[in-house]
Design a protein around this motif. Structure first.
Motif, short mmCIF file in Angstrom:
data_model
loop_
_atom_site.label_atom_id
_atom_site.label_comp_id
_atom_site.label_asym_id
_atom_site.label_seq_id
_atom_site.Cartn_x
_atom_site.Cartn_y
_atom_site.Cartn_z
N UNK A 38 0.79 -1.11 0.09
CA UNK A 38 0.24 -0.01 0.03
C UNK A 38 0.79 1.22 -0.08
N UNK A 39 2.03 1.27 0.73
CA UNK A 39 2.87 2.41 0.85
C UNK A 39 3.43 2.51 -0.67
N UNK A 40 3.71 1.46 -1.32
CA UNK A 40 4.46 1.55 -2.59
C UNK A 40 3.46 2.15 -3.67
N UNK A 41 2.12 1.85 -3.47
CA UNK A 41 1.31 2.23 -4.38
C UNK A 41 1.07 3.49 -4.04
N UNK A 42 1.04 4.17 -2.94
CA UNK A 42 0.69 5.45 -2.65
C UNK A 42 2.17 6.41 -2.89
N UNK A 43 3.25 5.86 -2.91
CA UNK A 43 4.54 6.46 -3.25
C UNK A 43 4.30 6.42 -4.77
N UNK A 44 3.57 5.52 -5.46
CA UNK A 44 3.89 5.55 -6.96
C UNK A 44 4.88 4.82 -7.60
N UNK A 45 5.47 3.97 -6.84
CA UNK A 45 6.43 2.85 -7.38
C UNK A 45 5.94 1.62 -7.72
N UNK A 46 4.64 1.36 -7.15
CA UNK A 46 3.88 0.16 -7.48
C UNK A 46 2.70 0.29 -7.96
N UNK A 47 2.06 -0.64 -8.93
CA UNK A 47 0.91 -0.82 -9.35
C UNK A 47 0.20 -2.25 -9.37
#
Length: 178
Positions: free
Chosen positions: A121-130
């Motif tokens: 979830x943090x990666x999605x928020x950060x924009x590094x994960x989809x």
């Protein structure tokens, strides 16, 4: 880690650890109680190490998640065995023998899965994960995939299952399209 929980008798364990039997029973009512405490400590340490890795590791969250999986693969390739993972070592052995140890393993695995979900979830928020869907569901899939791959690597003594699982992890947690 080498002989398993049931493969090492209490007398041998105490002799190896140089602990008198009376001292052991002062702290633990049984070998099973010791096993529960051992698992509790193992998962607490594992959770702390992963927390530090996911929050302060190199790169973005996607990099950190992939590094987490890559580390196990690299360690297996270098050593030829799955080492240091009580979950892989003890799951099949103790889950049918000890309800208390099974419950502690499940509790620890749930905490690790929740930590993975938070990193996703943090990666999605950060924009590094989809990824599609809920982070908690994907975390459960990733944990199950990796645990299964570790068990297969342990059986086959071959890295193929870990390499395949890591390739699938990479596709499940893609980098967002620019």
């Amino acid at each position: 880690m080498h002989r398993g929980f049931t493969g090492m008798g209490l007398s041998e364990l105490l002799k190896t650890a140089e602990v008198p039997k009376g001292s052991f029973y002062h702290y633990f009512r049984s070998k099973e109680a010791f096993g529960v405490a051992m698992l509790e400590r193992y998962f607490e340490d594992y959770h702390q190490r992963l927390t530090v890795h996911f929050t302060h590791g190199e790169g973005n969250y996607r990099d950190r998640l992939l590094a987490y999986y890559q580390h196990t693969l690299t360690q297996f390739i270098e050593q030829g065995i799955i080492s240091g993972c009580l979950t892989v070592k003890l799951t099949a052995e103790v889950c049918d023998l000890s309800e208390a140890m099974r419950a502690e393993m499940n509790k620890g695995a749930q905490r690790i899965t929740a930590l993975l979900a938070q990193a996703l979830e943090d990666g999605r928020t950060e924009g590094s994960l989809a990824f599609d869907g809920h982070a908690a569901e994907l975390a459960q899939v990733l944990y199950s995939l990796w645990l299964g791959a570790n068990l297969q690597a342990k059986m086959s003594r071959c890295a193929t299952a870990l390499e395949s699982a890591l390739a699938h992890v990479r596709t499940l947690i893609t980098a967002p399209a620019a």
